[in-house]
Design a protein around this motif. Structure first.
Motif, short mmCIF file in Angstrom:
data_model
loop_
_atom_site.label_atom_id
_atom_site.label_comp_id
_atom_site.label_asym_id
_atom_site.label_seq_id
_atom_site.Cartn_x
_atom_site.Cartn_y
_atom_site.Cartn_z
N PRO A 155 0.92 -1.14 -0.07
CA PRO A 155 -0.08 0.04 -0.11
C PRO A 155 1.00 1.25 -0.11
O PRO A 155 2.29 1.08 0.29
N MET A 156 0.47 2.28 -0.14
CA MET A 156 1.10 3.68 -0.39
C MET A 156 1.36 4.36 1.00
O MET A 156 0.64 4.10 2.11
N VAL A 157 2.42 5.16 1.00
CA VAL A 157 2.87 5.76 2.08
C VAL A 157 2.88 7.38 1.36
O VAL A 157 3.02 7.65 0.24
N ALA A 158 2.46 8.31 2.09
CA ALA A 158 2.51 9.86 1.71
C ALA A 158 4.00 10.04 1.53
O ALA A 158 4.90 9.87 2.20
N ALA A 159 4.35 10.96 0.43
CA ALA A 159 5.72 11.18 0.11
C ALA A 159 5.54 12.55 -0.79
O ALA A 159 5.09 12.40 -1.78
N ARG A 160 6.11 13.83 -0.34
CA ARG A 160 5.93 14.86 -1.30
C ARG A 160 6.92 14.87 -2.46
O ARG A 160 6.98 15.40 -3.34
N THR A 161 8.02 14.14 -2.09
CA THR A 161 9.06 13.97 -3.22
C THR A 161 9.47 12.34 -3.70
O THR A 161 9.29 11.55 -2.72
N GLN A 162 9.93 12.19 -4.82
CA GLN A 162 10.20 10.93 -5.18
C GLN A 162 11.30 10.37 -4.26
O GLN A 162 11.67 9.09 -4.08
N GLY A 163 12.19 10.99 -3.66
CA GLY A 163 13.26 10.46 -3.05
C GLY A 163 12.87 10.34 -1.49
O GLY A 163 13.78 9.91 -0.34
N ALA A 164 11.62 10.49 -0.99
CA ALA A 164 11.42 10.48 0.38
C ALA A 164 10.92 9.06 0.93
O ALA A 164 10.76 8.75 2.08
N ALA A 165 11.00 8.10 0.08
CA ALA A 165 10.55 6.81 0.52
C ALA A 165 11.76 5.88 -0.08
O ALA A 165 12.58 6.24 -0.63
N LYS A 166 11.77 4.66 0.94
CA LYS A 166 12.86 3.54 0.74
C LYS A 166 12.18 2.43 0.96
O LYS A 166 11.18 2.02 1.69
N ALA A 167 12.63 1.31 -0.07
CA ALA A 167 11.92 -0.15 -0.13
C ALA A 167 12.97 -0.90 0.71
O ALA A 167 14.30 -0.92 0.25
N CYS A 168 12.43 -2.05 1.37
CA CYS A 168 13.17 -2.91 1.91
C CYS A 168 12.71 -4.48 1.36
O CYS A 168 11.32 -4.42 1.56
N ALA A 169 13.49 -5.45 1.32
CA ALA A 169 12.96 -6.75 1.23
C ALA A 169 13.80 -7.58 2.21
O ALA A 169 14.88 -7.49 2.57
N VAL A 170 12.83 -8.56 2.60
CA VAL A 170 13.40 -9.68 3.46
C VAL A 170 13.01 -10.97 2.65
O VAL A 170 11.40 -11.32 2.42
N LEU A 171 13.92 -11.74 2.16
CA LEU A 171 13.43 -12.93 1.56
C LEU A 171 13.40 -14.18 2.10
O LEU A 171 14.01 -14.22 3.28
N VAL A 172 12.46 -15.13 1.58
CA VAL A 172 12.46 -16.49 2.50
C VAL A 172 13.83 -17.21 2.55
O VAL A 172 13.96 -17.96 3.51
N SER A 173 14.85 -16.70 1.80
CA SER A 173 15.97 -17.49 1.80
C SER A 173 17.04 -16.59 2.85
O SER A 173 18.22 -17.39 3.26
N GLY A 174 16.37 -15.74 3.51
CA GLY A 174 17.10 -14.98 4.50
C GLY A 174 17.70 -13.51 4.18
O GLY A 174 18.45 -12.81 4.95
#
Length: 180
Positions: A155-174
């Motif tokens: 789902p979305m988060v509010a962000a005034r600029t494109q650099g304001a958000a960060k994505a992280c992943a946790v894979l089943v492989s660890g």
């Protein structure tokens, strides 16, 4: 006596050639400017030079009325589905990306909606992706889990600029990783 090429005639011909060269040069400069700035003279009906259909009017990003099909902006988008709210598709761009193993994670950003979300592709069922936006609290972080489709988005988060958000992943492989 001179085969029909008097000095006046040669001078007029030279002027004509120079004029035509100038017109051609101006056309080349205009075409290069249009291509480099993606003005997109839509000769083929495909929306400019990228092959993507461009909106007929520039999306509004002010505090006024939302463009047709867009259902939220800024904080009103927090926790909502970007596709259902009209923020995805041509209104979204990839702001950042990273790979974790062979899995791709991206921050997708919509200037129109002033919101961001994370997308994970080439993933394994059970992998998770999280987006973190500015500020704190529940509205600043959202998670998506990959199902049998091998991809997911948050789902979305509010962000005034494109650099304001960060994505992280946790894979089943660890394995773990984030965009920068």
């Amino acid at each position: 006596p001179d085969g029909g090429t008097s000095p006046d005639r040669r001078r007029r011909r030279r002027k004509l050639v120079m004029f035509l060269a100038g017109v051609l040069g101006a056309l080349v400069v205009m075409a290069a400017a249009a291509f480099l700035t993606d003005v997109g003279f839509d000769f083929g009906g495909k929306g400019g030079t990228t092959g993507e259909r461009k909106p007929s009017a520039a999306p509004s990003t002010g505090d006024g009325k939302l463009p047709a099909g867009v259902e939220c902006r800024g904080g009103d988008c927090a926790g909502k589905d970007p596709e259902a709210m009209g923020c995805g598709g041509e209104r979204a761009r990839t702001a950042s990306r990273a790979t974790v193993g062979g899995t791709l994670i991206e921050v997708r950003y919509s200037k129109t909606c002033r919101a961001a979300w994370a997308r994970i592709t080439r993933a394994t069922p059970g992998d998770e992706v999280t987006v973190k936006g500015p500020g704190g609290g529940a509205a600043a972080g959202r998670t998506g889990t990959v199902d049998e489709d091998f991809d997911a988005y948050t789902p979305m988060v509010a962000a005034r600029t494109q650099g304001a958000a960060k994505a992280c992943a946790v894979l089943v492989s660890g394995q773990r990783g984030c965009t920068e």
